[in-house]
Write a protein that holds these residues in place. Structure first.
Motif, mmCIF file in Angstrom:
data_model
loop_
_atom_site.group_PDB
_atom_site.id
_atom_site.type_symbol
_atom_site.label_atom_id
_atom_site.label_comp_id
_atom_site.label_asym_id
_atom_site.label_seq_id
_atom_site.Cartn_x
_atom_site.Cartn_y
_atom_site.Cartn_z
ATOM 1 N N LYS A 15 0.722 -1.271 0.000
ATOM 2 C CA LYS A 15 0.047 -0.114 0.171
ATOM 3 C C LYS A 15 0.988 1.345 -0.071
ATOM 4 O O LYS A 15 0.706 2.289 -0.589
ATOM 5 C CB LYS A 15 -0.845 0.244 1.118
ATOM 6 N N GLU A 16 2.159 1.134 0.866
ATOM 7 C CA GLU A 16 2.809 2.373 0.754
ATOM 8 C C GLU A 16 3.515 2.698 -0.563
ATOM 9 O O GLU A 16 3.658 3.850 -1.009
ATOM 10 C CB GLU A 16 3.842 2.110 1.826
ATOM 11 N N TRP A 17 4.003 1.370 -1.034
ATOM 12 C CA TRP A 17 4.614 1.713 -2.577
ATOM 13 C C TRP A 17 3.547 2.368 -3.411
ATOM 14 O O TRP A 17 3.854 3.034 -4.068
ATOM 15 C CB TRP A 17 4.934 0.241 -2.973
ATOM 16 N N ARG A 18 2.203 1.971 -3.463
ATOM 17 C CA ARG A 18 1.307 2.439 -4.342
ATOM 18 C C ARG A 18 1.028 3.965 -3.980
ATOM 19 O O ARG A 18 0.784 4.776 -4.959
ATOM 20 C CB ARG A 18 -0.147 1.544 -4.317
ATOM 21 N N ARG A 19 1.105 4.119 -2.892
ATOM 22 C CA ARG A 19 0.665 5.629 -2.537
ATOM 23 C C ARG A 19 1.955 6.688 -2.921
ATOM 24 O O ARG A 19 1.309 7.725 -3.537
ATOM 25 C CB ARG A 19 0.673 5.720 -0.813
ATOM 26 N N CYS A 20 3.187 6.063 -2.855
ATOM 27 C CA CYS A 20 4.349 6.807 -3.185
ATOM 28 C C CYS A 20 4.293 7.029 -4.693
ATOM 29 O O CYS A 20 4.829 7.966 -5.309
ATOM 30 C CB CYS A 20 5.538 6.079 -2.862
ATOM 31 N N LEU A 21 3.780 6.241 -5.314
ATOM 32 C CA LEU A 21 3.681 6.319 -6.990
ATOM 33 C C LEU A 21 2.849 7.368 -7.524
ATOM 34 O O LEU A 21 3.165 7.781 -8.684
ATOM 35 C CB LEU A 21 3.141 4.880 -7.629
ATOM 36 N N LEU A 22 1.752 7.460 -6.665
ATOM 37 C CA LEU A 22 0.804 8.602 -7.515
ATOM 38 C C LEU A 22 1.400 9.970 -7.898
ATOM 39 O O LEU A 22 1.642 10.366 -6.865
ATOM 40 C CB LEU A 22 -0.472 8.711 -6.543
ATOM 41 N N SER A 24 3.901 10.375 -9.464
ATOM 42 C CA SER A 24 5.338 10.236 -9.394
ATOM 43 C C SER A 24 5.919 10.547 -10.968
ATOM 44 O O SER A 24 5.266 10.003 -11.836
ATOM 45 C CB SER A 24 6.040 9.008 -8.781
ATOM 46 N N HIS A 25 7.107 10.850 -11.050
ATOM 47 C CA HIS A 25 7.991 10.699 -12.501
ATOM 48 C C HIS A 25 7.893 9.298 -12.932
ATOM 49 O O HIS A 25 7.735 8.808 -14.172
ATOM 50 C CB HIS A 25 9.201 11.188 -12.119
ATOM 51 N N LEU A 26 8.300 8.333 -12.151
ATOM 52 C CA LEU A 26 8.118 6.904 -12.362
ATOM 53 C C LEU A 26 6.682 6.573 -13.077
ATOM 54 O O LEU A 26 6.907 5.649 -14.170
ATOM 55 C CB LEU A 26 8.442 6.050 -11.174
ATOM 56 N N LEU A 27 5.551 6.866 -12.559
ATOM 57 C CA LEU A 27 4.285 6.582 -13.176
ATOM 58 C C LEU A 27 4.047 7.075 -14.295
ATOM 59 O O LEU A 27 3.589 6.579 -15.345
ATOM 60 C CB LEU A 27 3.200 6.696 -12.254
ATOM 61 N N LYS A 28 4.560 8.355 -14.378
ATOM 62 C CA LYS A 28 4.656 8.864 -15.962
ATOM 63 C C LYS A 28 5.431 8.317 -16.737
ATOM 64 O O LYS A 28 5.165 8.011 -18.202
ATOM 65 C CB LYS A 28 5.026 10.352 -15.772
ATOM 66 N N CYS A 29 6.387 7.691 -16.560
ATOM 67 C CA CYS A 29 7.476 6.926 -17.486
ATOM 68 C C CYS A 29 6.741 5.596 -17.806
ATOM 69 O O CYS A 29 6.667 5.263 -18.874
ATOM 70 C CB CYS A 29 8.887 6.712 -16.752
ATOM 71 N N TYR A 30 6.134 5.047 -16.820
ATOM 72 C CA TYR A 30 5.423 3.813 -17.045
ATOM 73 C C TYR A 30 4.269 3.955 -18.014
ATOM 74 O O TYR A 30 4.185 3.377 -18.946
ATOM 75 C CB TYR A 30 4.758 3.283 -15.717
ATOM 76 N N CYS A 55 -4.414 -2.175 -18.578
ATOM 77 C CA CYS A 55 -3.044 -2.510 -17.822
ATOM 78 C C CYS A 55 -3.620 -2.320 -16.503
ATOM 79 O O CYS A 55 -4.367 -1.549 -16.092
ATOM 80 C CB CYS A 55 -1.969 -1.643 -18.355
ATOM 81 N N GLN A 56 -2.608 -2.901 -15.816
ATOM 82 C CA GLN A 56 -2.510 -2.509 -14.093
ATOM 83 C C GLN A 56 -1.958 -1.311 -14.006
ATOM 84 O O GLN A 56 -1.029 -0.873 -14.700
ATOM 85 C CB GLN A 56 -1.822 -3.662 -13.372
ATOM 86 N N HIS A 57 -2.604 -0.433 -13.329
ATOM 87 C CA HIS A 57 -2.251 0.970 -12.891
ATOM 88 C C HIS A 57 -2.597 1.352 -11.408
ATOM 89 O O HIS A 57 -3.862 1.415 -11.171
ATOM 90 C CB HIS A 57 -2.835 1.860 -13.899
ATOM 91 N N PRO A 58 -1.715 1.608 -10.582
ATOM 92 C CA PRO A 58 -0.402 1.439 -11.017
ATOM 93 C C PRO A 58 0.326 0.071 -10.936
ATOM 94 O O PRO A 58 -0.322 -0.520 -10.603
ATOM 95 C CB PRO A 58 0.367 2.325 -9.664
ATOM 96 N N PRO A 59 1.373 -0.072 -11.544
ATOM 97 C CA PRO A 59 1.998 -1.308 -11.599
ATOM 98 C C PRO A 59 2.413 -2.075 -10.456
ATOM 99 O O PRO A 59 2.377 -1.038 -9.449
ATOM 100 C CB PRO A 59 3.064 -1.280 -12.529
ATOM 101 N N THR A 60 2.394 -3.280 -10.529
ATOM 102 C CA THR A 60 2.870 -3.885 -9.232
ATOM 103 C C THR A 60 4.377 -4.116 -9.237
ATOM 104 O O THR A 60 4.899 -4.695 -10.332
ATOM 105 C CB THR A 60 2.295 -5.254 -9.123
ATOM 106 N N LEU A 61 5.156 -3.752 -8.263
ATOM 107 C CA LEU A 61 6.444 -4.222 -8.124
ATOM 108 C C LEU A 61 6.581 -5.369 -7.402
ATOM 109 O O LEU A 61 6.360 -5.455 -6.205
ATOM 110 C CB LEU A 61 7.419 -2.944 -7.427
ATOM 111 N N ARG A 62 7.147 -6.338 -8.040
ATOM 112 C CA ARG A 62 7.548 -7.650 -7.322
ATOM 113 C C ARG A 62 8.919 -7.715 -6.909
ATOM 114 O O ARG A 62 9.694 -7.978 -8.050
ATOM 115 C CB ARG A 62 7.025 -8.884 -8.129
ATOM 116 N N LEU A 63 9.149 -7.701 -5.853
ATOM 117 C CA LEU A 63 10.541 -7.815 -5.370
ATOM 118 C C LEU A 63 10.954 -9.232 -5.134
ATOM 119 O O LEU A 63 10.311 -10.169 -4.490
ATOM 120 C CB LEU A 63 10.769 -7.007 -3.820
ATOM 121 N N GLN A 64 12.003 -9.744 -5.822
ATOM 122 C CA GLN A 64 12.459 -10.758 -5.416
ATOM 123 C C GLN A 64 13.625 -10.989 -4.398
ATOM 124 O O GLN A 64 14.623 -10.522 -4.860
ATOM 125 C CB GLN A 64 12.993 -11.699 -6.687
#
Length: 90
Positions: A15-22, A24-30, A55-64
């Motif tokens: 949830k915090e990741w998604r909040r930070c994205l709204l 953001s420059h990263l979301l515009k690039c996406y 598409c999924q918006h915002p995207p999911t970041l899957r950390l491995q």
């Protein structure tokens, strides 16, 4: 940088990741990446005009996580209710 173990299994971190994205420059690039690269590639692969994409918006970041002694269940889109025709870009 070394992430704490809880980051890989925490809905609150997601949830915090998604909040930070709204907004953001990263979301515009996406968005631009989808419009200029992904959709044209899919459209040419399908050879159909017109065609709509979703598409999924915002995207999911899957950390491995790196090597760990803690056992983990392998990710499976089907377990999370994803549709069979969904395409993942890695």
């Amino acid at each position: 940088f070394r992430a704490e173990e809880k980051v890989f299994n925490s809905f609150s971190y997601e949830k915090e990741w998604r909040r930070c994205l709204l907004g953001s420059h990263l979301l515009k690039c996406y968005d631009r990446f989808l419009q200029e690269v992904i959709c044209p590639q899919l459209r040419s692969d399908l050879n159909e005009t017109p065609v709509s994409f979703y598409c999924q918006h915002p995207p999911t970041l899957r950390l491995q996580p790196g090597p760990s002694r803690q056992p983990r269940q392998l990710h499976s889109d089907a377990k999370y209710g994803h549709q069979q025709g969904e395409i993942n870009f890695w």
